[in-house]
Design a protein around this motif. Structure first.
Motif, PDB file in Angstrom:
ATOM      1  N   GLY A   1      -3.459  11.178  14.734  1.00 47.46           N
ATOM      2  CA  GLY A   1      -2.897  11.265  16.060  1.00 47.46           C
ATOM      3  C   GLY A   1      -2.178  12.253  16.548  1.00 47.46           C
ATOM      4  N   ALA A   2      -1.477  12.243  17.571  1.00 41.58           N
ATOM      5  CA  ALA A   2      -0.876  13.212  18.289  1.00 41.58           C
ATOM      6  C   ALA A   2       0.211  12.846  18.844  1.00 41.58           C
ATOM      7  N   ASP A   3       1.460  13.620  18.857  1.00 41.57           N
ATOM      8  CA  ASP A   3       2.690  13.437  19.674  1.00 41.57           C
ATOM      9  C   ASP A   3       2.994  14.749  20.507  1.00 41.57           C
TER      10      ASP A   3
ATOM     11  N   THR B   1      -2.450   9.862   9.020  1.00 41.65           N
ATOM     12  CA  THR B   1      -1.635   8.919   8.400  1.00 41.65           C
ATOM     13  C   THR B   1      -2.835   7.805   7.797  1.00 41.65           C
ATOM     14  N   SER B   2      -2.521   7.844   6.387  1.00 40.39           N
ATOM     15  CA  SER B   2      -3.626   6.716   6.077  1.00 40.39           C
ATOM     16  C   SER B   2      -2.879   5.738   4.746  1.00 40.39           C
ATOM     17  N   LEU B   3      -3.435   4.774   4.664  1.00 40.01           N
ATOM     18  CA  LEU B   3      -3.130   3.764   3.697  1.00 40.01           C
ATOM     19  C   LEU B   3      -3.901   3.536   2.386  1.00 40.01           C
ATOM     20  N   TRP B   4      -3.454   3.511   1.143  1.00 42.07           N
ATOM     21  CA  TRP B   4      -4.217   3.420  -0.142  1.00 42.07           C
ATOM     22  C   TRP B   4      -3.850   2.468  -0.819  1.00 42.07           C
TER      23      TRP B   4
ATOM     24  N   PRO C   1       0.949  -1.027   0.031  1.00 44.41           N
ATOM     25  CA  PRO C   1      -0.068  -0.025   0.044  1.00 44.41           C
ATOM     26  C   PRO C   1       0.824   1.171  -0.026  1.00 44.41           C
ATOM     27  N   ILE C   2       0.196   2.363  -0.395  1.00 46.82           N
ATOM     28  CA  ILE C   2       0.814   3.857  -0.283  1.00 46.82           C
ATOM     29  C   ILE C   2       0.394   4.130   1.154  1.00 46.82           C
ATOM     30  N   VAL C   3       1.653   4.568   1.838  1.00 49.64           N
ATOM     31  CA  VAL C   3       1.263   5.338   3.311  1.00 49.64           C
ATOM     32  C   VAL C   3       1.408   6.784   2.815  1.00 49.64           C
ATOM     33  N   ARG C   4       0.325   7.504   3.202  1.00 52.68           N
ATOM     34  CA  ARG C   4       0.308   9.170   2.991  1.00 52.68           C
ATOM     35  C   ARG C   4       0.510   9.436   4.259  1.00 52.68           C
ATOM     36  N   ILE C   5       1.309  10.404   4.697  1.00 54.41           N
ATOM     37  CA  ILE C   5       1.492  11.178   6.093  1.00 54.41           C
ATOM     38  C   ILE C   5       1.524  12.632   5.978  1.00 54.41           C
ATOM     39  N   SER C   6       0.693  13.326   6.480  1.00 52.20           N
ATOM     40  CA  SER C   6       0.571  14.717   6.815  1.00 52.20           C
ATOM     41  C   SER C   6       0.905  15.206   8.092  1.00 52.20           C
ATOM     42  N   ILE C   7       1.815  15.829   8.172  1.00 52.88           N
ATOM     43  CA  ILE C   7       2.372  16.509   9.702  1.00 52.88           C
ATOM     44  C   ILE C   7       2.099  17.788   9.858  1.00 52.88           C
ATOM     45  N   LEU C   8       1.496  18.391  10.975  1.00 53.33           N
ATOM     46  CA  LEU C   8       1.315  19.602  11.224  1.00 53.33           C
ATOM     47  C   LEU C   8       2.044  19.771  12.855  1.00 53.33           C
TER      48      LEU C   8
END
Length: 113
Positions: free
Chosen positions: A49-51, A60-63, A5-12
């Motif tokens: 999620g949060a850190d 974070t999503s899987l496509w 799968p494609i792992v899409r990661i968006s971080i703020l």
């Protein structure tokens, strides 16, 4: 499960003083984002999620394909949410990354042959 799968990661990122506000906004955004995201073709999984140690939050999503992952680049409710976060002081890592995976393992993975 899609083999790779494609792992899409968006971080703020945010200032420590804004973290709880951002966390609350992220929790509230599920009600607006989830119904539409669940209807997008190719979605395998979505996590928010949060850190607190780095004052960062992530989607974070899987496509199944990179093209399907990139649908979120044009998904208006997500774009609107990003504007609200930015107005509240969020700083986004850009561009958003869509990673092709090489291998995976663990309880959520099917055995690879």
């Amino acid at each position: 499960m899609v083999p790779n799968p494609i792992v899409r990661i968006s971080i703020l990122h945010c200032d420590p003083a804004d973290f709880e506000t951002m966390r609350g906004m992220m929790l509230e955004s599920e009600a607006v984002l989830r119904p539409g995201i669940e209807q997008l073709p190719g979605l395998l999984a979505f996590y928010a999620g949060a850190d607190p140690t780095t004052c960062s939050l992530t989607n974070t999503s899987l496509w199944d394909t990179v093209e399907h992952a990139q649908q979120l680049d044009r998904f208006q409710p997500m774009l609107d949410a990003a504007k609200r976060f930015a107005a509240a002081g969020a700083r986004f890592d850009r561009p958003i990354k869509n990673f092709a995976t090489f291998w995976h393992f663990g309880a959520m993975s099917e055995p690879q042959e």
